[in-house]
Design a protein around this motif. Structure first.
Motif, PDB file in Angstrom:
ATOM      1  N   ASP A  42       0.829  -1.195   0.000  1.00  0.00           N
ATOM      2  CA  ASP A  42       0.000   0.000   0.000  1.00  0.00           C
ATOM      3  C   ASP A  42       0.866   1.247   0.000  1.00  0.00           C
ATOM      4  OD1 ASP A  42      -2.186  -1.654   0.186  1.00  0.00           O
ATOM      5  OD2 ASP A  42      -2.276  -1.546   2.362  1.00  0.00           O
ATOM      6  N   SER A  59      -5.030   2.284   0.773  1.00  0.00           N
ATOM      7  CA  SER A  59      -4.851   0.995   1.417  1.00  0.00           C
ATOM      8  C   SER A  59      -5.962   0.058   0.977  1.00  0.00           C
ATOM      9  CB  SER A  59      -4.885   1.158   2.942  1.00  0.00           C
ATOM     10  OG  SER A  59      -4.845  -0.108   3.555  1.00  0.00           O
ATOM     11  N   THR A  92      -5.685  -5.093   3.568  1.00  0.00           N
ATOM     12  CA  THR A  92      -4.976  -6.286   4.020  1.00  0.00           C
ATOM     13  C   THR A  92      -3.730  -5.874   4.785  1.00  0.00           C
ATOM     14  OG1 THR A  92      -3.738  -6.458   1.950  1.00  0.00           O
ATOM     15  CG2 THR A  92      -5.788  -7.703   2.098  1.00  0.00           C
ATOM     16  N   SER A  93      -3.404  -6.637   5.805  1.00  0.00           N
ATOM     17  CA  SER A  93      -2.255  -6.341   6.647  1.00  0.00           C
ATOM     18  C   SER A  93      -1.220  -7.448   6.490  1.00  0.00           C
ATOM     19  CB  SER A  93      -2.700  -6.249   8.107  1.00  0.00           C
ATOM     20  OG  SER A  93      -1.581  -6.143   8.949  1.00  0.00           O
ATOM     21  N   PHE A  94       0.030  -7.076   6.404  1.00  0.00           N
ATOM     22  CA  PHE A  94       1.089  -8.061   6.297  1.00  0.00           C
ATOM     23  C   PHE A  94       1.614  -8.486   7.660  1.00  0.00           C
ATOM     24  CE2 PHE A  94       1.468  -6.288   2.003  1.00  0.00           C
ATOM     25  CZ  PHE A  94       1.411  -7.471   1.299  1.00  0.00           C
ATOM     26  N   SER A  95       1.294  -7.743   8.696  1.00  0.00           N
ATOM     27  CA  SER A  95       1.878  -8.036   9.999  1.00  0.00           C
ATOM     28  C   SER A  95       0.991  -8.895  10.883  1.00  0.00           C
ATOM     29  CB  SER A  95       2.205  -6.726  10.721  1.00  0.00           C
ATOM     30  OG  SER A  95       1.017  -5.994  10.948  1.00  0.00           O
ATOM     31  N   ASP A  96      -0.243  -9.183  10.501  1.00  0.00           N
ATOM     32  CA  ASP A  96      -1.145  -9.900  11.403  1.00  0.00           C
ATOM     33  C   ASP A  96      -0.673 -11.321  11.706  1.00  0.00           C
ATOM     34  OD1 ASP A  96      -1.648 -10.729   8.835  1.00  0.00           O
ATOM     35  OD2 ASP A  96      -3.827 -10.606   8.977  1.00  0.00           O
ATOM     36  N   ARG A 153       2.563 -14.470   4.690  1.00  0.00           N
ATOM     37  CA  ARG A 153       1.601 -13.492   4.151  1.00  0.00           C
ATOM     38  C   ARG A 153       2.030 -13.012   2.758  1.00  0.00           C
ATOM     39  NH1 ARG A 153      -3.547 -12.265   4.516  1.00  0.00           N
ATOM     40  NH2 ARG A 153      -3.559 -11.676   6.688  1.00  0.00           N
ATOM     41  N   GLU A 200      -0.254 -13.557  -0.605  1.00  0.00           N
ATOM     42  CA  GLU A 200      -0.721 -12.390  -1.361  1.00  0.00           C
ATOM     43  C   GLU A 200      -0.172 -12.359  -2.781  1.00  0.00           C
ATOM     44  OE1 GLU A 200      -2.928  -9.918  -0.613  1.00  0.00           O
ATOM     45  OE2 GLU A 200      -3.382 -11.048   1.197  1.00  0.00           O
TER      46      GLU A 200
END
Length: 152
Positions: free
Chosen positions: A46, A51, A54-58, A101, A105
């Motif tokens: 992003d 954005s 979606t989160s890459f850190s979860d 992740r 993705e």
């Protein structure tokens, strides 16, 4: 009066145009413009201004927590102690979660990153008299226009 409507490029657009011509709208008063859709792929990362949700850190944070607990538990028996092994476990868990992740993705969800939903492919502009406005609007909606706007 002018009507602006968007359609997917399919048979319903052709039927709507032929119905408009049958109801007395001249060919010169109907203008169809095809749109160019996005050809480049969507970005994985992003930007500051956009954005995709979606989160890459979860997964990384969850695995960092689990691995730090396991590392700290095992660290009581190892030479460096529980604190160092807990931090090492957290780092390894975070990197592993981030790698998972990124893999999902970029490889598994590559096809799902295209724009979702229906896309407008054709803009239809119709010039008509005010007496024909309701008829034109009904025809457009009946043949599955994605959106309709009128300007006096």
């Amino acid at each position: 009066m002018q009507f602006f409507s968007t359609f997917e490029s399919n048979a319903f657009l052709e039927i709507a145009i032929s119905q408009l011509e049958k109801k007395g709208i001249k060919k010169e008063a109907i203008f169809a413009i095809p749109l160019d859709n996005r050809t480049e792929g969507r970005k994985v990362f992003d930007s500051t201004h956009h954005s995709d949700g979606t989160s890459f850190s979860d997964i990384g944070i969850a695995l960092a927590t689990a691995f730090s607990v396991i590392g700290a538990s095992i660290g009581f028996k190892l030479a460096w102690g529980p604190i160092y092994w807990g931090l090492i476990g957290a780092f390894i868990g975070f990197v592993l979660g981030l790698a998972i992740r990124l893999f999902t993705e970029t490889v598994l969800k590559k096809k799902k990153r295209v724009l979702k939903g229906k896309h407008s492919e054709v803009i239809l502009i119709i010039d008509c008299e005010e007496t024909q406005a309701e008829l034109v609007e009904n025809i457009l909606w009946n043949y599955f226009a994605l959106g309709v706007a009128k300007v006096n």
